[in-house]
Design an enzyme around this catalytic site. Structure first.
Site, PDB file in Angstrom:
ATOM      1  CG  HIS A 170      -1.599   0.898   1.103  1.00 56.12           C
ATOM      2  ND1 HIS A 170      -2.032   2.315   2.193  1.00 56.12           N
ATOM      3  CD2 HIS A 170      -3.190   1.498   0.575  1.00 56.12           C
ATOM      4  CE1 HIS A 170      -2.813   2.825   1.878  1.00 56.12           C
ATOM      5  NE2 HIS A 170      -3.889   2.379   0.946  1.00 56.12           N
ATOM      6  CD  GLU A 193      -2.604   1.516  -3.450  1.00 57.13           C
ATOM      7  OE1 GLU A 193      -3.694   1.875  -3.578  1.00 57.13           O
ATOM      8  OE2 GLU A 193      -2.189   2.090  -2.418  1.00 57.13           O
ATOM      9  CG  ASP A 217      -3.033   6.375  -3.867  1.00 53.32           C
ATOM     10  OD1 ASP A 217      -3.626   5.076  -4.504  1.00 53.32           O
ATOM     11  OD2 ASP A 217      -3.244   6.217  -2.818  1.00 53.32           O
ATOM     12  CG  HIS A 255      -3.001   9.793   0.090  1.00 60.06           C
ATOM     13  ND1 HIS A 255      -3.326   8.978  -0.063  1.00 60.06           N
ATOM     14  CD2 HIS A 255      -3.919  10.807   0.908  1.00 60.06           C
ATOM     15  CE1 HIS A 255      -4.936   9.024   0.999  1.00 60.06           C
ATOM     16  NE2 HIS A 255      -4.952   9.581   1.667  1.00 60.06           N
ATOM     17  CD  GLU A 314      -7.302   4.430  -4.942  1.00 65.09           C
ATOM     18  OE1 GLU A 314      -8.407   5.241  -4.475  1.00 65.09           O
ATOM     19  OE2 GLU A 314      -6.657   4.432  -3.840  1.00 65.09           O
TER      20      GLU A 314
END
Length: 373
Positions: A57, A84, A86, A99, A192
């Site tokens: 994460h 991951e 963002d 983020h 994401e």
């Protein structure tokens, strides 16, 4: 990976603790190729993956400032299956890993007098934010900034790395994953899309640009080491029509998607809601509380999602007491590490197919120990 309600919780946590290359080419031309649709299909009833995947994460964000090459590299070294990023866009439409598009708390932008006039207030997904935003900076300008730890009171060990690392682009994250995909090992990415409807409203749509950049990297099939995730619905449906890559519908224990495509996340986890999600997504990424809220008995979400043909990758396992249920905490200091390993074992025993964690080294150790039994 934070929905608006989770963002509020993160702000509360912070207040509590304080009181205690491909993308660049596309940006140059502005040309957006439209990939041939290759819809994802899901099994009629998904069985739990064996072994479950470990998703780093924001990298190994419990040990390095999040969304930095250093954080992603450490996660890979610790054995994570996926890293991951963002994703948000710059003024010149380059994907960067942050983020949020609000970079006030994750970079040293406030220390740059040349950017002082760019501090502003914006409403994003219905919430007011004051600070500096990626869409107001070119990539060249962003590269003059350096990352800082977002939760310095909670993770003081990360503060010593403040000022050392750049804001990475998606192209750099892809290159890192490919660099370490050697000797039979494959390192995947799990991007994401952050605030896609907001970015579309201000003239920076994400979907075609993201699909094009991933396709340029050689990734457009369900078997490729990529998952694309979003808290929004229509964003994922548009991506579903453009690529065969696997999609993950994120959801939280409260609230609903910012694009208001469905009334609430609660409506999405009904049997009919899950069937609807399975038409465009490979799986779901529920908040941990949607599967087991603290020390309460688990819900039926794992079984319900599998019955609808969906995989589950819940988020996010963190080691600090403040993020753990009371039974797994160590003492009363919110920053002290509790029994994160036991938390992971609880969820793995319920049949999840993977999980997000800020401490991928611990996640890999726990997952591998269960695999060996």
């Amino acid at each position: 990976m934070t929905h608006s309600s989770t963002a509020k919780a993160a702000q509360t946590v912070a207040a509590l603790l304080l009181s205690l290359a491909s993308s660049a080419a596309i940006a140059q031309t502005g040309a957006m190729p439209h990939p041939v649709p290759a819809p994802v299909t899901t099994p009629a009833a998904a069985q739990p993956l064996s072994p479950p995947i470990v998703i780093a994460h924001r990298g190994a964000s419990g040990l390095r400032p999040e969304h930095t090459i250093a954080s992603y590299t450490l996660a890979i070294e610790q054995g994570a299956d996926f890293i991951e990023p963002d994703l948000v866009l710059t003024k010149d439409d380059v994907f960067v890993a942050r983020h949020e598009n609000d970079i006030t708390g994750t970079t040293d932008v406030a220390k740059h007098p040349e950017f002082a006039a760019r501090r502003t207030t914006k409403v994003i997904d219905g919430e007011s934010h004051t600070g500096w935003f990626t869409e107001d900076f070119t990539l060249t300008e962003l590269k003059t900034l350096r990352a800082v730890e977002r939760l310095p009171k909670l993770r003081p060990g990360n503060v010593k790395y403040d000022g050392q690392f750049e804001v990475p682009t998606l192209a750099e994250v892809i290159a890192l994953a490919k660099q370490h995909s050697v000797g039979g090992r494959v390192v995947g990415i799990y991007p994401e899309t952050k605030h896609p409807s907001y970015f579309a409203r201000i003239g920076h749509p994400m979907e075609a640009r993201l699909v094009a950049e991933l396709k340029a990297a050689g990734w457009d099939k369900p078997s490729d080491p990529v998952f694309i995730q979003s808290f929004e619905v229509d964003n994922l449906k548009r991506i579903h029509a453009m690529t065969g890559l696997r999609l993950i519908q994120l959801m939280d224990a409260s609230g609903g998607p910012a694009d208001h495509a469905v009334p609430s996340y609660a409506a999405m986890v009904t049997p009919e809601g899950l069937k609807a999600v399975a038409k465009y997504a490979y799986g779901i990424g529920p908040g941990l509380a949607m599967i087991e809220n603290g020390d309460a008995p688990p819900t039926t979400l794992v079984a319900d999602a599998h019955a609808a043909g969906l995989r589950l990758h819940p988020w996010t396992f963190r080691a600090e007491n403040i993020f753990l249920p009371p039974s797994l905490q160590t003492g009363t200091d919110p920053a002290v590490h509790g029994r994160i390993e036991d938390a992971m074992r609880r969820y793995l025993a319920l049949g999840i197919d993977g999980f997000f964690t800020d401490f991928p080294g611990i996640g890999v150790k726990v997952r591998n120990a269960l695999k060996e039994k």
